[in-house]
Design a protein around this motif. Sequence first.
Motif, PDB file in Angstrom:
ATOM      1  N   VAL A 173       0.846  -1.195   0.000  1.00 41.82           N
ATOM      2  CA  VAL A 173       0.000   0.000   0.000  1.00 41.82           C
ATOM      3  C   VAL A 173       0.881   1.244   0.000  1.00 41.82           C
ATOM      4  O   VAL A 173       1.849   1.318   0.770  1.00 41.82           O
ATOM      5  CB  VAL A 173      -0.933   0.035   1.231  1.00 41.82           C
ATOM      6  CG1 VAL A 173      -1.790   1.300   1.222  1.00 41.82           C
ATOM      7  CG2 VAL A 173      -1.821  -1.200   1.280  1.00 41.82           C
ATOM      8  N   HIS A 175       0.466   5.506   0.231  1.00 39.05           N
ATOM      9  CA  HIS A 175      -0.444   6.626   0.464  1.00 39.05           C
ATOM     10  C   HIS A 175      -0.234   7.708  -0.591  1.00 39.05           C
ATOM     11  O   HIS A 175       0.853   7.861  -1.144  1.00 39.05           O
ATOM     12  CB  HIS A 175      -0.192   7.206   1.856  1.00 39.05           C
ATOM     13  CG  HIS A 175      -1.277   8.106   2.359  1.00 39.05           C
ATOM     14  ND1 HIS A 175      -1.416   9.412   1.930  1.00 39.05           N
ATOM     15  CD2 HIS A 175      -2.279   7.902   3.255  1.00 39.05           C
ATOM     16  CE1 HIS A 175      -2.450   9.962   2.549  1.00 39.05           C
ATOM     17  NE2 HIS A 175      -2.992   9.065   3.359  1.00 39.05           N
ATOM     18  N   ASP A 176      -1.301   8.460  -0.862  1.00 38.10           N
ATOM     19  CA  ASP A 176      -1.221   9.561  -1.832  1.00 38.10           C
ATOM     20  C   ASP A 176      -0.130  10.561  -1.476  1.00 38.10           C
ATOM     21  O   ASP A 176       0.455  11.198  -2.353  1.00 38.10           O
ATOM     22  CB  ASP A 176      -2.562  10.292  -1.915  1.00 38.10           C
ATOM     23  CG  ASP A 176      -3.560   9.564  -2.803  1.00 38.10           C
ATOM     24  OD1 ASP A 176      -3.135   8.659  -3.549  1.00 38.10           O
ATOM     25  OD2 ASP A 176      -4.764   9.900  -2.751  1.00 38.10           O
ATOM     26  N   ARG A 179       3.041   9.402  -2.938  1.00 40.50           N
ATOM     27  CA  ARG A 179       2.959   9.526  -4.395  1.00 40.50           C
ATOM     28  C   ARG A 179       3.218  10.970  -4.838  1.00 40.50           C
ATOM     29  O   ARG A 179       3.899  11.222  -5.839  1.00 40.50           O
ATOM     30  CB  ARG A 179       1.586   9.074  -4.884  1.00 40.50           C
ATOM     31  CG  ARG A 179       1.325   7.588  -4.737  1.00 40.50           C
ATOM     32  CD  ARG A 179      -0.105   7.252  -5.122  1.00 40.50           C
ATOM     33  NE  ARG A 179      -0.411   5.855  -4.954  1.00 40.50           N
ATOM     34  CZ  ARG A 179      -0.189   4.905  -5.850  1.00 40.50           C
ATOM     35  NH1 ARG A 179       0.364   5.228  -7.011  1.00 40.50           N
ATOM     36  NH2 ARG A 179      -0.503   3.653  -5.616  1.00 40.50           N
ATOM     37  N   ALA A 229       2.852  -0.033  -6.331  1.00 43.00           N
ATOM     38  CA  ALA A 229       2.067  -0.540  -5.210  1.00 43.00           C
ATOM     39  C   ALA A 229       0.962  -1.455  -5.702  1.00 43.00           C
ATOM     40  O   ALA A 229       0.527  -1.384  -6.857  1.00 43.00           O
ATOM     41  CB  ALA A 229       1.467   0.614  -4.417  1.00 43.00           C
ATOM     42  N   GLN A 231      -1.928  -1.530  -3.775  1.00 45.92           N
ATOM     43  CA  GLN A 231      -3.118  -0.774  -3.389  1.00 45.92           C
ATOM     44  C   GLN A 231      -2.750   0.678  -3.102  1.00 45.92           C
ATOM     45  O   GLN A 231      -1.611   0.987  -2.745  1.00 45.92           O
ATOM     46  CB  GLN A 231      -3.785  -1.379  -2.152  1.00 45.92           C
ATOM     47  CG  GLN A 231      -4.232  -2.816  -2.310  1.00 45.92           C
ATOM     48  CD  GLN A 231      -5.356  -2.994  -3.311  1.00 45.92           C
ATOM     49  OE1 GLN A 231      -6.064  -2.046  -3.623  1.00 45.92           O
ATOM     50  NE2 GLN A 231      -5.523  -4.208  -3.817  1.00 45.92           N
ATOM     51  N   LYS A 232      -3.742   1.539  -3.206  1.00 44.21           N
ATOM     52  CA  LYS A 232      -3.564   2.973  -2.981  1.00 44.21           C
ATOM     53  C   LYS A 232      -4.263   3.379  -1.698  1.00 44.21           C
ATOM     54  O   LYS A 232      -5.401   2.977  -1.439  1.00 44.21           O
ATOM     55  CB  LYS A 232      -4.148   3.726  -4.181  1.00 44.21           C
ATOM     56  CG  LYS A 232      -4.186   5.233  -4.048  1.00 44.21           C
ATOM     57  CD  LYS A 232      -4.841   5.838  -5.284  1.00 44.21           C
ATOM     58  CE  LYS A 232      -4.963   7.347  -5.176  1.00 44.21           C
ATOM     59  NZ  LYS A 232      -5.637   7.923  -6.359  1.00 44.21           N
ATOM     60  N   ASP A 233      -3.587   4.177  -0.890  1.00 47.27           N
ATOM     61  CA  ASP A 233      -4.214   4.695   0.324  1.00 47.27           C
ATOM     62  C   ASP A 233      -4.457   6.189   0.186  1.00 47.27           C
ATOM     63  O   ASP A 233      -3.733   6.888  -0.528  1.00 47.27           O
ATOM     64  CB  ASP A 233      -3.332   4.434   1.553  1.00 47.27           C
ATOM     65  CG  ASP A 233      -4.143   4.445   2.846  1.00 47.27           C
ATOM     66  OD1 ASP A 233      -5.386   4.442   2.766  1.00 47.27           O
ATOM     67  OD2 ASP A 233      -3.540   4.449   3.924  1.00 47.27           O
TER      68      ASP A 233
END
Length: 327
Positions: A173, A175-176, A179, A229, A231-233
């Motif tokens: 995962v 997180h934005d 990113r 990733a 998944q994206k958080d």
Amino acid sequence: MTNTSTQARLDQLASQWNEAEIPRPSLDRWLAQFEADDQSIALRLLECIEMHSWARLLRECRLLHQRLCRDLAGDGFDVASFRDIDITRAFVCKSGDLIAYAYRKANRLPVTCFRSMDALLANPPANQDRRALVVLDDYIGTGSQFLFHFLARQPAHLQLLQRYAKVRLGAIVVHDDARQKWKLLQHRCFRDVMALEEQELVCIDFSGERERLIAALSQLNWSDCGLLAAQKDFPVTAHPGLSPEERLALQHFLRKQQQKEGSGTTEFLLGHHSFFYGAPNALARVLLPLFKRVEDFTTYQGTTLVGLPAQIIDYDITNRHPISYRK
């Protein structure tokens, strides 16, 4: 919301999470601590959390592997036998070891693909070799640990990464927030990355080492360093399952809890992903009492570890011997 409705939703959560370390009574006790007017939105907060069980973790390791292989194959690397790819993890800690173990097992990779950071430092790639490095992690929130603690303040790590033609930081995962910083790094906006850090965390002050850290980060060709990733958080308040009214109510609820409890670490990220072995501190602090905030499996009751590697806390990334499972 009737009590029957609440209990049914909590039952569904407990079943959905399937998490032995968060038994059903724990959900009742957690919800009961709030005033009656707040319990409805507190329950919605729980319903927005994604729990990564052991089985889900294995599935996501496969998904991450597919994305890494597709990416590296596009750059001409051997994703069939991995003769020119090294896989490691940045930090020697329980979650890092667990992800390395899960990733290897989920994708049936030979142990020869995995090397500890110490082994890589002792035997770095030759200058003429064209190799790729994959650094595994479970959760990347702000990206600070990797950027500043692992890289900028560790000249040996920085020099090692410079030996590789491509570097990929892969996590279950991301997180934005991380990113956003990575996009700035691609444009070599190091001062902007550091400014974001200082704005987000009052305990961060780069004034005494700013130029040195910028000089260190500038040594890498960031266009060759990718972030991938499974998944994206993002902040739980941005969860697409919330109605506009629920979003406002949740923001108000979390602000009230924050004022009551104070701030700490990276809780401001308000992520919505949690792992079965301990919640990342990117979660709102009000959620942390639900989880065991440890990654040392010796503190868990053995009955909750069925199906997990029995010796995971002793896992060695280069261990050639099979690891038994709890039965």
